[in-house]
Design a protein around this motif. Sequence first.
Motif, short mmCIF file in Angstrom:
data_model
loop_
_atom_site.label_atom_id
_atom_site.label_comp_id
_atom_site.label_asym_id
_atom_site.label_seq_id
_atom_site.Cartn_x
_atom_site.Cartn_y
_atom_site.Cartn_z
N ALA B 351 1.53 -0.60 0.51
CA ALA B 351 0.17 0.31 -0.29
C ALA B 351 1.04 1.69 -0.33
CB ALA B 351 -0.84 0.02 1.14
N LEU B 357 -5.19 -2.55 -2.67
CA LEU B 357 -4.85 -4.08 -1.82
C LEU B 357 -7.21 -4.20 -2.33
CD1 LEU B 357 -2.11 -3.37 -0.41
CD2 LEU B 357 -2.62 -5.82 -0.55
N PRO B 358 -7.28 -4.87 -2.76
CA PRO B 358 -9.06 -4.49 -2.68
C PRO B 358 -9.71 -5.55 -1.77
CG PRO B 358 -8.19 -5.45 -5.37
CD PRO B 358 -7.55 -4.73 -4.61
N GLU B 359 -10.44 -5.20 -1.16
CA GLU B 359 -11.16 -6.74 0.24
C GLU B 359 -11.67 -7.43 -1.05
OE1 GLU B 359 -13.18 -5.44 2.96
OE2 GLU B 359 -14.69 -7.25 3.69
N ASN B 380 -8.79 -9.90 2.43
CA ASN B 380 -6.62 -9.49 1.62
C ASN B 380 -6.25 -8.17 2.17
OD1 ASN B 380 -5.09 -8.85 -0.45
ND2 ASN B 380 -6.50 -7.13 -1.47
#
Lengths: 731, 731
Positions: B351, B357-359, B380
């Motif tokens: 990040a 960093l998509p769920e 994630n």
Amino acid sequence: MGHHHGGRVSAVRGAAPSSASRSALHGLLAPASIAILGASPDATKIRGLLLQVLRKNGYPGRIYPVNPNHARIDGLDCYPRVGAIGEPVELALLAIPAAEIPSALEACAHAGVRYAVIIASGFAEEGGPQSKLQQRVTEIARRFGIRICGPNTEGFHNEIANVSATFSPAIDHGRAAEPIIATSRRIGVVAQSGGIAFSLYHRGRAQGLSFSYVVSTGNEADLTLADFLDYMIGDDATDAVLLFLETVRDPQTFLTAAQRALDQRKPIIAVKVGRSSAGARAALSHTASMTGWDAAYEAVFKTFGIIVASDPDEAIAIAGAVTSAPVPAGARACVVTVSGGAGAWTADTLAACGLELPELSRGLQQTIRSLIPSYGSARNPVDITAQAVHTGAFLQTIELLSTCEEVDIIVVVASMARETRVPFDTAALGRVIKSSRKAILFYSYTLPSPIARKSMAEAGAVIFTGLASIGRAVHELARRGRVTQALPISSAAVPTKLRNRLREATGTLTEHQSKAILAQYGVRVAPGILVRNRDELDEAVRAIGFPLALKVQSPDLPHKTEVGGVRLNIADAATLRVAYEEVISALAVRAPCARLDGVRLEPMAPAGIEIIVGVIRDELFGPVLMVGAGGVATELFRDVAYRLAPVDRRGALELLASLRIKALLEGVRGAKRADFQALAHLIARISSLAVACRDRVREIELNPVLVHAAGKGCSVVDALIVLEPTLPPEA
Amino acid sequence: MGHHHGGRVSAVRGAAPSSASRSALHGLLAPASIAILGASPDATKIRGLLLQVLRKNGYPGRIYPVNPNHARIDGLDCYPRVGAIGEPVELALLAIPAAEIPSALEACAHAGVRYAVIIASGFAEEGGPQSKLQQRVTEIARRFGIRICGPNTEGFHNEIANVSATFSPAIDHGRAAEPIIATSRRIGVVAQSGGIAFSLYHRGRAQGLSFSYVVSTGNEADLTLADFLDYMIGDDATDAVLLFLETVRDPQTFLTAAQRALDQRKPIIAVKVGRSSAGARAALSHTASMTGWDAAYEAVFKTFGIIVASDPDEAIAIAGAVTSAPVPAGARACVVTVSGGAGAWTADTLAACGLELPELSRGLQQTIRSLIPSYGSARNPVDITAQAVHTGAFLQTIELLSTCEEVDIIVVVASMARETRVPFDTAALGRVIKSSRKAILFYSYTLPSPIARKSMAEAGAVIFTGLASIGRAVHELARRGRVTQALPISSAAVPTKLRNRLREATGTLTEHQSKAILAQYGVRVAPGILVRNRDELDEAVRAIGFPLALKVQSPDLPHKTEVGGVRLNIADAATLRVAYEEVISALAVRAPCARLDGVRLEPMAPAGIEIIVGVIRDELFGPVLMVGAGGVATELFRDVAYRLAPVDRRGALELLASLRIKALLEGVRGAKRADFQALAHLIARISSLAVACRDRVREIELNPVLVHAAGKGCSVVDALIVLEPTLPPEA
């Protein structure tokens, strides 16, 4: 207030005094006897590994396997229950399913077991009913006085007393018959992740670092990271502590330990994860922890001189530097290299990390030049050339530098990949390292061979292999010399009238109310007058004069500018009247429901440099101070710094020195130096107010403060205080 | 102008066309026969090592040792002179003293030798008479057409054709019988330091990376880093190039090669050293003072998408990522981990490197949750837990992610320290990696065991061990998808009148002169009038109107404000007259010798966001454009970006997008979006002017430019043009 630890430590409510847990933990980490509940002969399972690892690493005490399905395991008598052992057990390792843990813990307590490590998962990290199970663990600990590490932990390793109460494959002394040990000063590791705890150990040992304890704290149902930190700070065998944390569950103990580490100058290196949103999610599900506000942690780390690492290699490099090299007297570094390219790269890296690389004196250069080929260089970097390795000039140069007065740090750059030899007489090198008061660090630009690791370790040298991380490590090492002991800070007393005022108000205060409170606490604010209707304008002007500012006052409109509620530089009565009418009627349209106290008239502040000063009360750590560049720069360039409140004037000046806007305050392009003293006084005062009234005050923000030339003070242009939303119970 | 390569490449004078050297270098790097001048049976010496290394690594061609003191060496016939060999020799390695080099080179040329590698030191790196010796080497190369690498080089290694023309101990295939090779895509290394060249190879090979050539260019008396870069860009066996440079000696070839690499999307990773010793320039403009040698290189690197590395591990990690993983379609990353802590740390790192960093979607989470224990997480980071390694869930999860539409990059986090196994079925893993269009990268938080390196390599996986460097590598990999081919940029034609004007002026121009030139090139500037005495004030005011600005004009006073030569917001005739008198009399005291053209009157510009736009002509690379936050922010926050000029509007917008001040231009706190189009047009125009008139223009600086709301354009408040100090010869 006026407490020894600056009001910070005592300001946080919480747990028992730290000394209790400190002495208590010795028995956990070095127990005379250990029972393994759930022990198994099957070493492919965690339950089986525990016994194996413990024995392989030479645990000297008694071991009691407990498992009703076995009579003997691995040559040891096995017991059906812990109560059947019939001999004193100091520590129990619980490798049984989560559901069986509470009754097993009670049985342990009844059998006189003093400590338990709960390996099992399936507690708060799952949430739901499993959190209740963890609460029961906590209750049992409190009720019976049994101290618990875990659940959901990989256990611990005590390298001093050979206690490997873990199933981690990283603890594997059986195979590496002869470990590489470059330094006798030991690192303690405390981590809220077992994987990370033992990987730091694994990486550090491969480089020749020494460790005292490695502790995986798991879900922290009883003992927390702070307890183990506190123990290691008080432990003479631990010279530095490496922390890996997602949250602090016991701020009182944490801050006390951090203060003591600062007083003793024992380095703490911390890795804080959960910064990104994805990282924060991981923290939630992994150890069921709420991740605190990042800036609050930054404030804590900065306040106590805790070194922050963002990468495992960096963390290990810093730990290696502080345990293998003395603290240098200054930040003057000299690079000695056999490769011009590697030397230049190292010098660039050190310079980028803020170290000085002074050119050596003529005399010293001349002496060095007499030792090396003509195509070498003696300036800094000193390039002795690959040729000079064979003549002994490498060591002679290092020795010359280690006794000169021109540098504080020597970074030796060489290739240590050869599998037959290193470029030094290591016995002689060992003598130079041992007798030097300077930090001498070694960087290999190739990957070092095992023989290089071993023979350099015998000389007392850690071989660093990461260039970025040695740069950071040298920087932190140089800073250790400037770490100063925190002095007690006392908050100015809060006048009774002010205290009462704060007890009688709630929620968001207007600028006018906020400034009145500031004034009552001795902060200089411009004389402003609240005008409730147009008829009061003239009288107010007689007191204020022109030019003036007009600002709407409403508890519902903390951002006045955005609703058109501010008019500046009003120069005459006619303009004032128009401005008043316009602002009032604009608000009637834009914010018809806002409660309106009136408008504040105030003399226009003279020009100055915009600064933001704020305090926010953190749930964990109490009031956190933020100071930075004001205006658009605050968000755009994030030129802000944090400290735990309160700070004194010296602390405020240190904080200002860390900002890039400091250059502007010092005067650029012929501008005068700004009034640092007045600004520092203001910052100290605000931070003190936030601490003294922390039961009521949630936020204070002065934004902007205009700082004028030295001697001219500063102007608080806007101010906002946010109190608790409800009145205190006794009010 | 209007040239295909945007005028940049052709703008730089210099060497021969690149195609010649390109085909030419094949014979150097893969010669059919090699003579070693100075060959020796003593392998403790460099001279002796050359023969040994060449043979040990399986050179397939003929080798001719040359040394009058030996009849045979190591079973080979030895010749007294190169002329005595009597067979064709393609390459000569010269390991003889510097003084003997020129005659030996001539002998080589007479004997038909086409290439020479001069290992000897003692040339330009020593300075003084030794520089003359190097000039002789260059002359011989030019005269006889023999192409030379060195002197002062460690030679080269061609891994494809088994030519190890070096004495570096890092080239040591004899011992490592079975190298670890995780990828068939090869890295070429070109370095101005032999130590670094071979250490990058040494570090990369240990991680399973493949190499084509490793070249140490030494002093570059003939062939330069740019020639080898150019060769490798054109070489099909090389998939990425790693550069280590202190300087570029042949900018024409370098820029041509960089352009071709961009067109072909072949990654170049560059390390530039010598930053800390960058010399100061005589600086009139801020642009010049902030644009050291470093910034020109930054401009070149940014212009051609060259990836900059600052640490060896980072350079190797980026090279490893671009040669082992496909270019992902986007920047959405998913972390899959066996350790919650290591996963959180990795997610934070990614990040911080700008990755998303998509769920994961509910559906995907549900599927993954069915594979892993209840205390794992499927959001994630995906934490499959250590338990799930044994069930095959690790690979199943990776496979699920590799075929889903939700992420572009998968970062697998595991401990690979075990010396018996890895946490995957590597054959199956190999199939997943091979069939995936996504980048799948592997990070081991413990140090990987040899068996892990080997078996993961068989699956086609590089194991990354540095967290910071994998973060950077993933970031650069994701950016490869956005690298766009450079389009031709044409500079607007320069009107003859303007060209003549520039030919007739010299040195520092005043703001008034500078603005006149800008206007002539189509840049909108406010109508200003030069007033030479007080009697001209009234007439000027009639044209300009109030409020206006008054600024003194003198070629000797480029910094007008600092001498009190600027008055703003003059609202009426009386104030104007007073201001005029005050400014003139102040100058008489402060700068009595300054030549005075008069004062410029100009309408006050409306408010806007301050931007600085500058161009400085770099000696090596020609005009370099700088754009950044203006005012005090320029130096305080260094929010500036560089490109080679010219840029077009699209390039200017890209440049603006890289600045932090972009957020302000986009409108914060309810402010309107600024006029990006007008600013981009202005930037493109200025950069084009600097290129079109680069024979005369040394510096252009517009500081500040005030950017107004969209559609309202921007105002050039101040302008400075610095020309050559002397008139052109023909003038």
